[in-house]
Structure formats: structure tokens, C-alpha cells
Design an enzyme around this catalytic site. Structure first.
Site, PDB file in Angstrom:
ATOM      1  CB  CYS A 290      -1.190  -0.120   1.251  1.00  0.00           C
ATOM      2  SG  CYS A 290      -2.219   1.224   1.103  1.00  0.00           S
TER       3      CYS A 290
ATOM      4  CG  HIS B  62      -3.994  -3.333   2.651  1.00  0.00           C
ATOM      5  ND1 HIS B  62      -3.145  -3.020   3.504  1.00  0.00           N
ATOM      6  CD2 HIS B  62      -4.531  -2.353   2.253  1.00  0.00           C
ATOM      7  CE1 HIS B  62      -3.085  -1.703   3.708  1.00  0.00           C
ATOM      8  NE2 HIS B  62      -3.797  -1.233   2.769  1.00  0.00           N
TER       9      HIS B  62
ATOM     10  CD  GLU C  88      -2.294  -6.247   5.199  1.00  0.00           C
ATOM     11  OE1 GLU C  88      -2.315  -5.083   5.492  1.00  0.00           O
ATOM     12  OE2 GLU C  88      -1.547  -6.669   3.913  1.00  0.00           O
TER      13      GLU C  88
END
EC number: 4.3.2.10
Length: 193
Positions: A77, A175, A177
């Protein structure tokens, strides 16, 4: 494997640490230059505003360390955006790893772009076993245009770089994650590099 997440006060580190843990690895949070240089893999996260994040990096001297790293480095990001030449956000000079200037989405669309989007034109070992048009999770108001270092694209108002690569440096606008199984697979691919 020694995995370092660069700690420079740029938010939301826990979710990345948990994602790495789910893959069976431990990540260490560090701002120590020698520890970062000696890692097998380095993750450069970022949540927040570009100019204040760069100020924090400069204060720790990490702005000089990151571009010299030789192992695989993954910017996430804002981390990816800071690896670019510059950003319109706060008129910020970046680390200059990627030869692109980050710009703001036009007023034609709602910013920030928040939510799920597709990635296409995948070309890198980072995307091994990732199907075209897989869904990933994004939150951003600024983007890197398409360039020679683009290894994945997404579209919101315009087509833009969803991921970049130059030598051992990788960056993803999304992202991983928070991108479910697809994101886990991308993180695993990064750890396999």
C-alpha cells in the site's frame, strides 16, 4: 527464515504479522538497520499519509537503508507508493526505487477507493498460481500509473499499477494480509522467492 517488517510508525502492522503467522512463520518488527539488512525477507508496510511517513523514515535513516537492500523486499500500500519517485500526496519525494510518480484519483470517482477489486495482467513469480481477475482488497486515494515496472493492474476510474517490481523490490497497492486466500498465496509466493 528471518522475516523483518520495517517498523517506522506507519500503522497496521498486526494484521501483517498475523498473516505471516498463519503461513507458519514469525515476523519480527524492527527499525534496526543491521537487522533489516541481515533479514532473508523484508516487508515495508504503510498506512497513512505519504509526507509524514517519509518524515518518519528520514528521522530513522531508513530512507537511505531501504533502497540498498539486496534481499526480496515487499512494499504494501503506502509502502509501495513510498518506493516510487514521488507522490502528489503532501508533495512528497519518495525512495526512487520505482520510476513512477504517484498521483491522486480524479474527482470523477469516490475516494478513497475502499473494497474489493480485480487484478489483471499478472506477470511475476509473486503471482504464481494466482488466477487472472482474482479479487484483492484495497484502500487508497492515490495510485501509481502503468509503467515498465508494472506486474499487475487494477482499474478504478483509470487502469493503474496494482503491483510493481524492479530487481529484488516488489510493491503491491492492495493489502495481501486482508485479501483472503489470494492474499495468503501472494505472501507465500513472496516468502518463496
Amino acid at each position: 527464515m528471518k522475516i523483518i517488517i520495517i517498523d517506522y510508525g506507519a500503522g497496521n502492522i498486526q494484521s501483517i504479522m498475523f498473516a505471516i503467522k498463519r503461513l507458519g512463520f514469525e515476523a519480527i518488527l524492527s527499525h534496526d538497520a543491521d537487522e533489516i539488512r541481515n533479514a532473508d525477507k523484508v516487508i515495508f508496510p504503510g498506512v497513512g499519509e505519504a509526507s509524514s511517513a517519509m518524515t518518519k523514515l528520514r528521522a530513522t535513516g531508513l530512507d537511505k537503508v531501504i533502497p540498498t537492500l539486496k534481499q526480496p523486499v515487499l512494499g504494501i500500500c503506502l509502502g509501495m507508493q513510498l518506493m516510487c519517485h514521488s507522490s502528489e500526496e503532501g508533495n512528497t519525494e519518495g525512495l526512487g526505487i520505482f520510476d513512477l510518480d504517484v498521483v491522486k484519483f480524479s474527482n470523477a470517482v469516490k475516494v478513497p477507493q475502499i473494497g474489493w477489486n480485480q487484478i489483471s495482467n499478472l506477470k511475476s513469480e509473486l503471482f504464481t498460481n494466482i488466477p487472472e481477475k482474482s479479487h484483492i482488497y484495497l484502500v487508497h486515494s492515490f495510485y501509481a500509473p502503468i509503467g515498465v515496472e508494472t506486474i499487475a493492474t487494477s482499474e478504478y476510474d483509470v487502469e493503474y499499477s496494482a503491483a510493481l517490481q524492479k530487481d529484488n523490490f516488489y510493491g503491491v497497492q492492495f493489502h495481501p494480509e486482508k485479501s483472503s486466500e489470494v492474499g495468503s498465496e501472494i505472501l507465500q509466493n513472496f516468502l518463496n522467492l
